[in-house]
Write an enzyme that holds these catalytic residues in place. Structure first.
Site, PDB file in Angstrom:
ATOM      1  N   CYS A  78      32.693  -6.610  14.894  1.00 22.24           N
ATOM      2  CA  CYS A  78      32.682  -5.207  14.495  1.00 22.24           C
ATOM      3  C   CYS A  78      31.265  -4.748  14.173  1.00 22.24           C
ATOM      4  CB  CYS A  78      33.584  -5.044  13.268  1.00 22.24           C
ATOM      5  SG  CYS A  78      33.607  -3.384  12.612  1.00 22.24           S
ATOM      6  N   CYS A  81      29.837  -3.550   9.638  1.00 23.15           N
ATOM      7  CA  CYS A  81      29.057  -4.241   8.600  1.00 23.15           C
ATOM      8  C   CYS A  81      28.059  -5.198   9.244  1.00 23.15           C
ATOM      9  CB  CYS A  81      29.983  -5.022   7.674  1.00 23.15           C
ATOM     10  SG  CYS A  81      31.089  -3.972   6.716  1.00 23.15           S
ATOM     11  N   CYS A 158      40.121  -2.843   6.810  1.00 21.23           N
ATOM     12  CA  CYS A 158      38.672  -2.849   6.622  1.00 21.23           C
ATOM     13  C   CYS A 158      38.385  -2.943   5.123  1.00 21.23           C
ATOM     14  CB  CYS A 158      38.063  -1.591   7.224  1.00 21.23           C
ATOM     15  SG  CYS A 158      36.320  -1.443   6.866  1.00 21.23           S
ATOM     16  N   TYR A 310      17.499  20.353   2.109  1.00 22.97           N
ATOM     17  CA  TYR A 310      18.531  19.499   2.704  1.00 22.97           C
ATOM     18  C   TYR A 310      19.610  19.224   1.645  1.00 22.97           C
ATOM     19  CZ  TYR A 310      14.549  18.528   5.790  1.00 22.97           C
ATOM     20  OH  TYR A 310      13.462  18.635   6.609  1.00 22.97           O
ATOM     21  N   GLU A 331      20.115  24.431   3.299  1.00 21.74           N
ATOM     22  CA  GLU A 331      20.908  23.527   4.123  1.00 21.74           C
ATOM     23  C   GLU A 331      21.176  24.200   5.468  1.00 21.74           C
ATOM     24  OE1 GLU A 331      22.547  20.438   4.145  1.00 21.74           O
ATOM     25  OE2 GLU A 331      23.441  21.186   5.996  1.00 21.74           O
ATOM     26  N   ASP A 379      15.921  15.663   0.583  1.00 18.55           N
ATOM     27  CA  ASP A 379      16.852  14.580   0.924  1.00 18.55           C
ATOM     28  C   ASP A 379      17.204  14.700   2.410  1.00 18.55           C
ATOM     29  OD1 ASP A 379      18.807  12.660   1.009  1.00 18.55           O
ATOM     30  OD2 ASP A 379      20.185  13.639  -0.383  1.00 18.55           O
ATOM     31  N   CYS A 406      17.061   8.195   3.441  1.00 24.82           N
ATOM     32  CA  CYS A 406      17.945   7.169   4.013  1.00 24.82           C
ATOM     33  C   CYS A 406      17.216   6.371   5.083  1.00 24.82           C
ATOM     34  CB  CYS A 406      19.223   7.798   4.558  1.00 24.82           C
ATOM     35  SG  CYS A 406      18.913   9.167   5.670  1.00 24.82           S
TER      36      CYS A 406
HETATM   37  N1  SAH Z   1      21.373  16.243  -0.744  1.00 18.00           N
HETATM   38  C1  SAH Z   1      22.694  16.239  -0.180  1.00 18.00           C
HETATM   39  C2  SAH Z   1      22.724  16.089   1.342  1.00 18.00           C
HETATM   40  C3  SAH Z   1      21.800  15.092   1.957  1.00 18.00           C
HETATM   41  S1  SAH Z   1      22.129  14.685   3.638  1.00 18.00           S
HETATM   42  C4  SAH Z   1      23.555  15.163  -0.833  1.00 18.00           C
HETATM   43  O1  SAH Z   1      23.020  14.198  -1.369  1.00 18.00           O
HETATM   44  O2  SAH Z   1      24.785  15.289  -0.800  1.00 18.00           O
HETATM   45  C5  SAH Z   1      21.020  15.651   4.523  1.00 18.00           C
HETATM   46  C6  SAH Z   1      21.475  17.076   4.713  1.00 18.00           C
HETATM   47  O3  SAH Z   1      20.473  17.749   5.459  1.00 18.00           O
HETATM   48  C7  SAH Z   1      22.774  17.261   5.490  1.00 18.00           C
HETATM   49  O4  SAH Z   1      23.649  18.065   4.750  1.00 18.00           O
HETATM   50  C8  SAH Z   1      22.340  17.941   6.777  1.00 18.00           C
HETATM   51  O5  SAH Z   1      23.300  18.852   7.266  1.00 18.00           O
HETATM   52  C9  SAH Z   1      21.091  18.669   6.334  1.00 18.00           C
HETATM   53  N2  SAH Z   1      20.098  18.988   7.369  1.00 18.00           N
HETATM   54  C10 SAH Z   1      19.818  18.318   8.499  1.00 18.00           C
HETATM   55  N3  SAH Z   1      18.788  18.886   9.148  1.00 18.00           N
HETATM   56  C11 SAH Z   1      18.402  19.960   8.401  1.00 18.00           C
HETATM   57  C12 SAH Z   1      17.381  20.933   8.541  1.00 18.00           C
HETATM   58  N4  SAH Z   1      16.549  20.926   9.578  1.00 18.00           N
HETATM   59  N5  SAH Z   1      17.252  21.853   7.588  1.00 18.00           N
HETATM   60  C13 SAH Z   1      18.090  21.874   6.507  1.00 18.00           C
HETATM   61  N6  SAH Z   1      19.061  20.972   6.337  1.00 18.00           N
HETATM   62  C14 SAH Z   1      19.231  20.023   7.253  1.00 18.00           C
END
Ligand code: SAH
Length: 449
Positions: A78, A81, A158, A310, A331, A379, A406
């Site tokens: 799989c 993981c 899972c 984001y 966002e 983020d 991430c």
């Molecule tokens: N801070 C939030 C989401 C983080 S994930 C939390 O922790 O829950 C990253 C986010 O960025 C996602 O929601 C995605 O839709 C958004 N995203 C991706 N590309 C983007 C862009 N160019 N401008 C603004 N947001 C974006």
């Protein structure tokens, strides 16, 4: 160059970002799955290129004390993981090391060690699953993609998912087989059901089921709902219309077949509405710890305006609202912005604004309007900040930038860019939000000099 099919003796010296072992054989980097640093193994070369090769362990000559029996019967096949063959201590160590090395090598830092928020209890942690559906001898089944392929490995249970999530998968498959619902075939682009998507609130225990289909309709919906209602917490069934070829799981159109079309969950003491398309961290417990770290590192005061780029459904934005004067979230996904606005309302938060658009462009626009940002939180997805974002942050020059990431490599790249624009790294912390899987989250703070 190493010879294909030949067996070599090797010592595993490091890991790739995907969690494979790396050994140096005759100066060539060899990538070896299911290997642990320090192990001496016999390795058969399966693919040989000039500078790198891929191999498989045929025998372990010296076993790592971190090696363990895999608790999951399909772990080897799989693609879900990566680390069931090692104990958690080694996983946590390698993740912290990966973030540290990126910040040093790419980010120009000189960190001797880096702490990690560990997640030793990895059972049933994921609040979201996306099962691809396939057929075998005319019968439908669901599981996860085999590593590096699109063939589906069946997985009865899972271990990183709650039991209820697997029960949804079983109920949908049962329905598909009983009513002969056509399963999607990628090669011919025919058939209907592509993916079973399940999101379950870790606190609310509410379940959202979203079926990604190559069409706009589903047969026998009442019978499907009847089956799903037997699962504790089932709240809503949504269809995601995805008639495009390609890897995207969800399409752009959603049709609610039963219930409200979203679920709720509680995070950092706040209530959140979650639609299928909205991002929501999959590990609730660890996400909360990560956000708490973000709030601490941001050192916000009541006089501050905080910009959260984001922002998804506004998790971090709203968790910071009570400490700040004003919070602004940006966002790109309209459904997530709708959720974010609703989340502010449902929590009685009045000092939050949300904008839908590209983070970089929105930040540049806010800067042009002369809006002052005291603290910024970013983020971004794995590709990191775009040039507009870096530019806007440099011009706005918030006192602090809290960067949740991430992907440690793009984080480190952006840290370097921000350091060239008048910031210095203050804190760095790795956070394990995906125990047993190779991804690692991290959070750093940059302060204006
Ligand atoms: N801070 C939030 C989401 C983080 S994930 C939390 O922790 O829950 C990253 C986010 O960025 C996602 O929601 C995605 O839709 C958004 N995203 C991706 N590309 C983007 C862009 N160019 N401008 C603004 N947001 C974006």
């Amino acid at each position: 160059m190493l010879s294909k099919n030949q067996i070599y003796e090797a010592v595993i010296c490091d890991y790739t970002t995907e969690g494979q072992g790396i050994a140096k054989i005759e100066g060539c980097a060899v990538f070896i799955p299911n290997a642990i640093v320090g192990e001496k193994c016999l390795v058969r070369i399966e693919k040989a290129q000039k500078t790198w090769a891929a191999g498989k362990i045929t025998q372990i000559l010296e076993r790592s004390p971190h090696r363990q029996n895999r608790p999951c019967p399909v772990a080897k096949l799989c693609g879900g993981c990566d680390f069931h063959h090692m104990d958690y201590a080694e996983e946590a160590r390698l993740k912290a090391e990966r973030v540290r090395c990126c910040l040093n090598r790419i980010g120009g830092e000189d960190l001797e060690s880096l702490p990690i928020l560990e997640a030793p209890d990895w059972h049933s942690y994921r609040n979201k699953a996306q099962y691809p559906v396939s057929t075998e001898k005319g019968k439908a089944y669901a599981g996860f993609f085999r590593r590096g392929t699109h063939s589906v490995v069946e997985n009865q249970r899972c271990l990183i998912l709650p039991e209820e999530t697997d029960a949804v998968k079983d109920a949908v498959i049962d329905y598909v087989n009983q009513y002969g619902v056509p399963v999607y075939d990628e090669l011919s682009h025919t058939g209907l059901l592509r993916h079973i998507y399940v999101r379950r609130g870790a606190v609310s225990r509410q379940i959202l089921v979203c079926l990604a289909v190559n069409g706009r309709k589903l047969p026998h919906v009442p019978e499907l709902v009847g089956r799903l209602q037997k699962i504790p917490g089932f709240l809503t069934l949504v269809l995601s219309v995805n008639t495009k070829k390609g890897n995207a799981v969800l399409g752009d159109e959603f049709i609610t077949l039963y219930g409200p079309g979203y679920i709720e969950d509680t995070l950092c003491g706040l209530n959140f509405r979650l639609s299928p398309r909205s991002f929501y961290q999959v590990n609730h417990h660890q996400a909360q710890r990560l956000y708490e770290a973000a709030i601490r590192q941001a050192e916000i005061t009541k006089a501050d305006t905080v910009l959260d780029l984001y922002c998804g459904v506004g998790t971090i934005t709203l968790a910071m609202a009570s400490a700040a004067g004003q919070v602004i979230g940006v966002e790109v996904i309209p459904q997530a912005v709708e959720d974010a606005k609703d989340n502010a309302r449902r929590n009685g938060i009045e000092n939050a604004e949300f904008f839908c658009g590209d983070a970089g462009q929105a930040a540049l626009e806010l800067e042009k309007q002369g809006r002052n940002m005291d603290v910024a939180v970013v983020d971004p997805p794995r590709k990191g900040l775009n040039a507009d974002c870096i530019e806007a942050l440099a011009r706005m020059h918030p006192r602090r930038i809290v960067y949740v990431s991430c992907d440690p490599a793009t984080l480190a790249r952006d840290v370097k860019l921000l350091k060239e624009r008048g910031y210095r790294l203050k804190n760095a912390l790795a956070a394990d939000l995906f125990p047993r899987c190779a991804h690692v989250e991290s959070i750093v703070t940059l302060v204006a000099e």
